[in-house]
Design a protein around this motif. Structure first.
Motif, PDB file in Angstrom:
ATOM      1  N   PHE A 149     -15.212  16.623  41.628  1.00  0.00           N
ATOM      2  CA  PHE A 149     -15.314  15.382  40.850  1.00  0.00           C
ATOM      3  C   PHE A 149     -16.120  15.601  39.580  1.00  0.00           C
ATOM      4  O   PHE A 149     -15.711  15.199  38.482  1.00  0.00           O
ATOM      5  CB  PHE A 149     -15.960  14.292  41.710  1.00  0.00           C
ATOM      6  CG  PHE A 149     -16.187  12.995  40.977  1.00  0.00           C
ATOM      7  CD1 PHE A 149     -15.142  12.125  40.731  1.00  0.00           C
ATOM      8  CD2 PHE A 149     -17.464  12.672  40.510  1.00  0.00           C
ATOM      9  CE1 PHE A 149     -15.354  10.942  40.037  1.00  0.00           C
ATOM     10  CE2 PHE A 149     -17.681  11.485  39.816  1.00  0.00           C
ATOM     11  CZ  PHE A 149     -16.621  10.621  39.584  1.00  0.00           C
ATOM     12  N   GLU A 150     -17.269  16.267  39.693  1.00  0.00           N
ATOM     13  CA  GLU A 150     -18.108  16.524  38.523  1.00  0.00           C
ATOM     14  C   GLU A 150     -17.425  17.477  37.552  1.00  0.00           C
ATOM     15  O   GLU A 150     -17.555  17.341  36.339  1.00  0.00           O
ATOM     16  CB  GLU A 150     -19.450  17.104  38.979  1.00  0.00           C
ATOM     17  CG  GLU A 150     -20.292  16.132  39.791  1.00  0.00           C
ATOM     18  CD  GLU A 150     -21.505  16.804  40.408  1.00  0.00           C
ATOM     19  OE1 GLU A 150     -21.503  18.062  40.452  1.00  0.00           O
ATOM     20  OE2 GLU A 150     -22.426  16.096  40.831  1.00  0.00           O
ATOM     21  N   CYS A 151     -16.698  18.435  38.117  1.00  0.00           N
ATOM     22  CA  CYS A 151     -16.009  19.419  37.280  1.00  0.00           C
ATOM     23  C   CYS A 151     -14.942  18.754  36.417  1.00  0.00           C
ATOM     24  O   CYS A 151     -14.891  18.953  35.204  1.00  0.00           O
ATOM     25  CB  CYS A 151     -15.398  20.500  38.164  1.00  0.00           C
ATOM     26  SG  CYS A 151     -14.483  21.772  37.273  1.00  0.00           S
ATOM     27  N   LEU A 152     -14.083  17.973  37.041  1.00  0.00           N
ATOM     28  CA  LEU A 152     -13.004  17.322  36.303  1.00  0.00           C
ATOM     29  C   LEU A 152     -13.547  16.264  35.351  1.00  0.00           C
ATOM     30  O   LEU A 152     -13.011  16.057  34.263  1.00  0.00           O
ATOM     31  CB  LEU A 152     -12.010  16.699  37.283  1.00  0.00           C
ATOM     32  CG  LEU A 152     -11.279  17.681  38.207  1.00  0.00           C
ATOM     33  CD1 LEU A 152     -10.356  16.929  39.153  1.00  0.00           C
ATOM     34  CD2 LEU A 152     -10.494  18.709  37.405  1.00  0.00           C
ATOM     35  N   LYS A 153     -14.621  15.590  35.758  1.00  0.00           N
ATOM     36  CA  LYS A 153     -15.222  14.572  34.901  1.00  0.00           C
ATOM     37  C   LYS A 153     -15.786  15.188  33.623  1.00  0.00           C
ATOM     38  O   LYS A 153     -15.759  14.573  32.555  1.00  0.00           O
ATOM     39  CB  LYS A 153     -16.326  13.837  35.661  1.00  0.00           C
ATOM     40  CG  LYS A 153     -16.927  12.667  34.906  1.00  0.00           C
ATOM     41  CD  LYS A 153     -17.968  11.955  35.742  1.00  0.00           C
ATOM     42  CE  LYS A 153     -18.577  10.777  34.977  1.00  0.00           C
ATOM     43  NZ  LYS A 153     -19.601  10.080  35.793  1.00  0.00           N
ATOM     44  N   ALA A 154     -16.265  16.420  33.728  1.00  0.00           N
ATOM     45  CA  ALA A 154     -16.824  17.110  32.572  1.00  0.00           C
ATOM     46  C   ALA A 154     -15.749  17.778  31.719  1.00  0.00           C
ATOM     47  O   ALA A 154     -16.075  18.426  30.724  1.00  0.00           O
ATOM     48  CB  ALA A 154     -17.834  18.152  33.042  1.00  0.00           C
ATOM     49  N   GLY A 155     -14.477  17.624  32.101  1.00  0.00           N
ATOM     50  CA  GLY A 155     -13.396  18.200  31.321  1.00  0.00           C
ATOM     51  C   GLY A 155     -13.160  19.668  31.572  1.00  0.00           C
ATOM     52  O   GLY A 155     -12.498  20.343  30.764  1.00  0.00           O
ATOM     53  N   MET A 156     -13.676  20.169  32.688  1.00  0.00           N
ATOM     54  CA  MET A 156     -13.464  21.573  33.020  1.00  0.00           C
ATOM     55  C   MET A 156     -12.289  21.725  33.990  1.00  0.00           C
ATOM     56  O   MET A 156     -11.611  20.745  34.306  1.00  0.00           O
ATOM     57  CB  MET A 156     -14.760  22.165  33.598  1.00  0.00           C
ATOM     58  CG  MET A 156     -15.889  22.233  32.580  1.00  0.00           C
ATOM     59  SD  MET A 156     -17.410  23.012  33.192  1.00  0.00           S
ATOM     60  CE  MET A 156     -18.080  21.674  34.193  1.00  0.00           C
ATOM     61  N   VAL A 157     -12.062  22.936  34.456  1.00  0.00           N
ATOM     62  CA  VAL A 157     -10.891  23.252  35.280  1.00  0.00           C
ATOM     63  C   VAL A 157     -11.341  23.579  36.693  1.00  0.00           C
ATOM     64  O   VAL A 157     -12.290  24.355  36.890  1.00  0.00           O
ATOM     65  CB  VAL A 157     -10.102  24.440  34.684  1.00  0.00           C
ATOM     66  CG1 VAL A 157      -8.898  24.767  35.556  1.00  0.00           C
ATOM     67  CG2 VAL A 157      -9.656  24.119  33.268  1.00  0.00           C
ATOM     68  N   TRP A 158     -10.652  22.979  37.676  1.00  0.00           N
ATOM     69  CA  TRP A 158     -10.948  23.268  39.081  1.00  0.00           C
ATOM     70  C   TRP A 158      -9.817  24.096  39.663  1.00  0.00           C
ATOM     71  O   TRP A 158      -8.640  23.732  39.592  1.00  0.00           O
ATOM     72  CB  TRP A 158     -11.112  21.976  39.879  1.00  0.00           C
ATOM     73  CG  TRP A 158     -11.486  22.202  41.316  1.00  0.00           C
ATOM     74  CD1 TRP A 158     -10.652  22.304  42.390  1.00  0.00           C
ATOM     75  CD2 TRP A 158     -12.808  22.370  41.829  1.00  0.00           C
ATOM     76  NE1 TRP A 158     -11.363  22.523  43.530  1.00  0.00           N
ATOM     77  CE2 TRP A 158     -12.697  22.560  43.231  1.00  0.00           C
ATOM     78  CE3 TRP A 158     -14.081  22.363  41.249  1.00  0.00           C
ATOM     79  CZ2 TRP A 158     -13.798  22.755  44.039  1.00  0.00           C
ATOM     80  CZ3 TRP A 158     -15.191  22.558  42.056  1.00  0.00           C
ATOM     81  CH2 TRP A 158     -15.038  22.753  43.444  1.00  0.00           C
TER      82      TRP A 158
END
Length: 284
Positions: A149-158
């Motif tokens: 959740f934090e990763c995608l919210k920050a615009g990064m890639v999971w």
């Protein structure tokens, strides 16, 4: 008069195909072949097509709410067919409970697949375009301690171990539609009353089945992701086999809704032996 005749002809033809024993026995094999060889279609399709964009209205309108569309049309068909034959709400709800069971199974698997992706994945930050770019893809830098959740919210890639939920849902819906609508052919052959609303609902179910098959082929051709799509399709086929080829064959009881058409396909237009034979042929 012409429209009614066309409706009768189309629904009779579709009912004969869906109720055919060979179709029922081999439809899951056709889906399996599509899953295995479908990604090869990407070699021939144009990636400039409108279906190559995830923003296409078919994906937005139908794919994201595929289970809802299936429940609306199949549920209406099941209820109208069962209630028009027996006039029993209890029997109708028992047949409708198969949709509830399949829906609950789908939700459980979606939660499990999401948990699998979360526990096996990691967060990556893409570097800006520059000399680090390789084969048109930006370099990714691992970011420790980030949740999905934090990763995608920050615009990064999971990146995690994925199983295609879209392919899983489409395969399950296709097999469910084929099973639930297959009873209409035997019902008509027994001389069952089939007015326009019932035929229209059946035709909508057939069209929906065609749409799900089309969207499945589009996903395989325009967005090939092997083996995640193959795993999603296998999960859908296994769910269908466990329900319709396993549990539902135990017969109706307080813990089992029974097979499609069970308790319905014994309309008193032929002798009992003929009816029992038809029911036996439909379920085996």
């Amino acid at each position: 008069m012409i429209l009614n005749t066309a409706l009768v002809v189309l629904t009779d033809l579709a009912a004969q195909v869906l109720g055919n024993k060979l179709f029922r026995q081999h439809f899951h094999l056709l889906l399996s072949a599509a899953l295995v060889f479908g990604p090869a279609l990407s070699l021939w399709v144009s990636h400039h097509s409108i279906f190559a964009k995830r923003s296409h209205f078919l994906y937005r309108l139908f794919l994201r709410s595929g289970w809802g569309w299936t429940c609306v049309f199949v549920g209406s068909f099941i209820f109208l067919l069962s209630y028009s034959i027996r006039r029993s709400l209890l029997l109708s709800f028992r047949h409708l409970s198969r949709l509830a069971v399949a829906g609950g199974l789908w939700l459980c698997f979606c939660k499990l697949l999401d948990l699998l992706e979360n526990t096996t994945g990691s967060c990556y930050e893409p570097l800006p375009a520059g000399p680090e770019v390789t084969d048109g893809q930006p370099m990714l830098v691992l970011k420790e301690g980030e949740s999905k959740f934090e990763c995608l919210k920050a615009g990064m890639v999971w990146r995690g171990y994925e199983v295609s939920e879209d392919v899983f849902l489409l395969c399950l819906c296709c097999l469910l539609l084929a099973e639930e609508t297959a009873v209409f052919g035997p019902y008509l052959s027994l001389g069952g009353i089939s007015d326009a609303p019932l035929r229209i609902l059946f035709l909508f179910c057939v069209l929906l089945l065609g749409l799900w098959i089309f969207l499945l082929l589009c996903l395989l051709a325009y967005f090939p992701q092997f083996p995640t799509q193959l795993l999603g399709g296998a999960l859908g086929c296994l769910s269908w086999r466990g329900l319709y080829q396993g549990w539902y064959r135990m017969g109706p009881s307080w813990y089992c809704p029974g097979r499609p058409g069970q308790g319905l396909l014994n309309i008193k237009t032929r002798n009992t032996e003929e009816e029992d034979a038809l029911n036996h042929n439909h379920y085996n």
